[in-house]
Structure formats: structure tokens, C-alpha cells
Motif scaffolding. Structure first.
Motif, short mmCIF file in Angstrom:
data_model
loop_
_atom_site.label_atom_id
_atom_site.label_comp_id
_atom_site.label_asym_id
_atom_site.label_seq_id
_atom_site.Cartn_x
_atom_site.Cartn_y
_atom_site.Cartn_z
N TYR A 97 0.80 -1.22 0.00
CA TYR A 97 0.00 0.00 0.00
C TYR A 97 0.83 1.27 0.00
O TYR A 97 0.28 2.37 -0.06
CB TYR A 97 -0.96 -0.01 1.19
CG TYR A 97 -1.92 -1.18 1.13
CD1 TYR A 97 -2.98 -1.19 0.23
CD2 TYR A 97 -1.74 -2.29 1.96
CE1 TYR A 97 -3.85 -2.26 0.16
CE2 TYR A 97 -2.61 -3.37 1.89
CZ TYR A 97 -3.66 -3.36 0.99
OH TYR A 97 -4.51 -4.42 0.91
N THR A 98 2.14 1.14 0.09
CA THR A 98 3.01 2.31 0.00
C THR A 98 3.97 2.15 -1.17
O THR A 98 5.12 2.54 -1.11
CB THR A 98 3.79 2.53 1.32
OG1 THR A 98 4.41 1.29 1.70
CG2 THR A 98 2.86 3.00 2.42
N THR A 99 3.46 1.55 -2.23
CA THR A 99 4.25 1.29 -3.43
C THR A 99 3.58 1.94 -4.63
O THR A 99 2.38 1.77 -4.85
CB THR A 99 4.39 -0.22 -3.67
OG1 THR A 99 4.95 -0.83 -2.51
CG2 THR A 99 5.29 -0.50 -4.87
N SER A 152 -3.77 6.90 3.01
CA SER A 152 -3.70 5.67 2.23
C SER A 152 -4.03 4.47 3.09
O SER A 152 -3.99 4.52 4.31
CB SER A 152 -2.29 5.49 1.64
OG SER A 152 -1.37 5.25 2.67
N ALA A 153 -4.34 3.35 2.42
CA ALA A 153 -4.70 2.12 3.14
C ALA A 153 -3.57 1.59 3.98
O ALA A 153 -3.79 0.85 4.93
CB ALA A 153 -5.15 1.05 2.13
N SER A 154 -2.32 1.98 3.65
CA SER A 154 -1.18 1.45 4.39
C SER A 154 -1.24 1.79 5.86
O SER A 154 -0.77 1.03 6.71
CB SER A 154 0.13 1.99 3.79
OG SER A 154 0.18 3.39 3.93
N VAL A 155 -1.79 2.95 6.19
CA VAL A 155 -1.87 3.37 7.59
C VAL A 155 -2.75 2.42 8.38
O VAL A 155 -2.44 2.05 9.51
CB VAL A 155 -2.40 4.82 7.69
CG1 VAL A 155 -2.60 5.20 9.15
CG2 VAL A 155 -1.43 5.77 7.02
N MET A 156 -3.85 2.00 7.78
CA MET A 156 -4.77 1.10 8.47
C MET A 156 -4.22 -0.32 8.53
O MET A 156 -4.37 -1.01 9.53
CB MET A 156 -6.12 1.10 7.75
CG MET A 156 -6.83 2.44 7.80
SD MET A 156 -8.39 2.41 6.92
CE MET A 156 -7.85 2.43 5.22
N VAL A 157 -3.55 -0.74 7.47
CA VAL A 157 -3.08 -2.12 7.40
C VAL A 157 -1.83 -2.34 8.24
O VAL A 157 -1.72 -3.31 8.96
CB VAL A 157 -2.82 -2.52 5.92
CG1 VAL A 157 -2.15 -3.88 5.86
CG2 VAL A 157 -4.13 -2.52 5.15
#
Length: 201
Positions: A97-99, A152-157
Motif C-alpha cells: 500500500y506504499t508502493t 492511504s490504506a497502508s496506515v490502516m493495514v
């Protein structure tokens, strides 16, 4: 990032490379200098590229560490560079998610990545037009900044304990470089369709 503390690892080829599907040759260093590097810096990130890794041993281990630890990875798949695809696969397995994936607009992505969002830019081969440079810089800077804002979704995942998780995984990575190299070797044998009989060992 506002405090400039974020890191961005750039995955891509170097120098002039030929896309064997189209027959066109692209100066990928121009892509990096004119597009990726300025966009990453404008978003407030420290950027790193594989050629900038100073290591007295194998490049594989620090490369894996960057793929794991970088806050953002920008992967340029132009010319269907095999190393870039391989490194993108590792990053997607670790922190998808951070790519951010980019490529020149003539690239036909293979089936396994054609579901991934790819941000395209127009490359003229030897150079990139000024208007295209300005357009794509803004597009890439905005994409990186979205990750920086925490929307972004990365924060939640990945969660708020991401730093501790990253440290533990990096420590484990340092302990098993030989295992990783063996895995890469075996993967290469499979990819080359080389039949090896254990009786031959």
C-alpha cells in the motif's frame, strides 16, 4: 513528509536500456533525473536508488532492507526490466500500500501486474519533453504526498507500531542473507526451466 524524514527507494533500470518488445531504447537515467528524483524531493522524501547503496559486500542484503524499510517505493517498470519486476514483487509482498508503479506509456504489462495501477509518462527515447516532465512530476509528487498524509490504506493495514515491526523484520533479514540468496538461485533455476536431479549433487 512535512518533516522531511520520510525515505523513498526508487526501483528501476540504469542508463540506456532497450525494450525488446518494441525495439525502442530509453535513457532511464533521464527518467530518474527529470521525473522521479525531483518529484520525490518535492514531496519531502529522502530518495535512494540502488546505485547509491555503498556496501562492501553483496548488494542484495541492503537492497532487501531498502525494499522493506523505505516509507515509499517508486518502481519504474520501463523496458520490462526483470530486476525491477522482481524487486516490485518483493515490495508488494511486504508493503503493497506504499508502493507506486510507473512506466513509459509504451509498456505492455504482463498478466500478473496488469491489475496494478501504473502511472504512465511519455518518453521520447533520448529525452523527455518539458511539458511531459512538468505534468508527470506533479502527478507523482501528488501520489507520494497522499501516502504522506496518512490517508492511504497502508496506515490502516500496517498499524501504528509499524516502526517496531520494521526493526524486527530488518533484524531477521540480516540473519538470513544466505537463505535469501539460495531462494533466489532456486527461483532462477525454475525460471530457466533447468532440470536438476538430486542424484547429480
Amino acid at each position: 513528509m512535512a518533516n522531511g524524514a520520510g525515505t523513498c527507494f526508487v526501483v528501476m533500470g540504469f542508463g540506456k536500456k532497450t525494450d525488446f518488445e518494441s525495439g525502442r531504447t530509453f535513457d532511464l537515467d533521464k527518467s530518474y533525473r527529470n521525473l522521479t528524483k525531483p518529484a520525490v524531493e518535492a514531496a519531502g522524501y529522502k530518495r535512494e536508488r540502488a546505485e547509491g547503496i555503498v556496501q562492501s559486500g553483496l548488494i542484495d542484503v541492503p537492497m532487501y532492507e531498502q525494499l522493506l524499510a523505505a516509507d515509499v517505493v517508486v518502481a519504474d517498470l520501463s523496458t520490462a526490466n526483470k530486476n525491477a519486476f522482481y524487486e516490485l514483487g518483493i515490495r508488494h509482498a511486504l508493503r503493497p500500500y506504499t508502493t507506486i508503479v510507473i512506466a513509459e506509456d509504451g509498456l505492455t504489462p504482463p498478466f500478473d501486474v496488469n491489475h496494478v495501477v501504473v502511472r504512465h509518462y511519455k518518453h521520447l527515447g533520448e529525452d523527455i519533453g518539458f511539458d511531459e516532465v512538468m505534468r508527470f512530476r506533479k502527478l507523482l509528487t501528488d501520489a507520494i504526498s497522499i501516502i504522506a498524509t496518512g490517508t492511504s490504506a497502508s496506515v490502516m493495514v500496517e498499524g501504528r507500531h509499524e516502526d517496531e515491526w520494521r526493526k524486527r523484520l530488518t533484524a531477521k533479514l540480516r540473519e538470513i542473507p544466505s537463505i535469501l540468496l539460495i531462494a533466489v538461485f532456486v527461483y532462477g533455476l525454475i525460471g530457466w526451466n533447468v532440470k536438476v536431479s538430486f542424484s547429480d549433487w
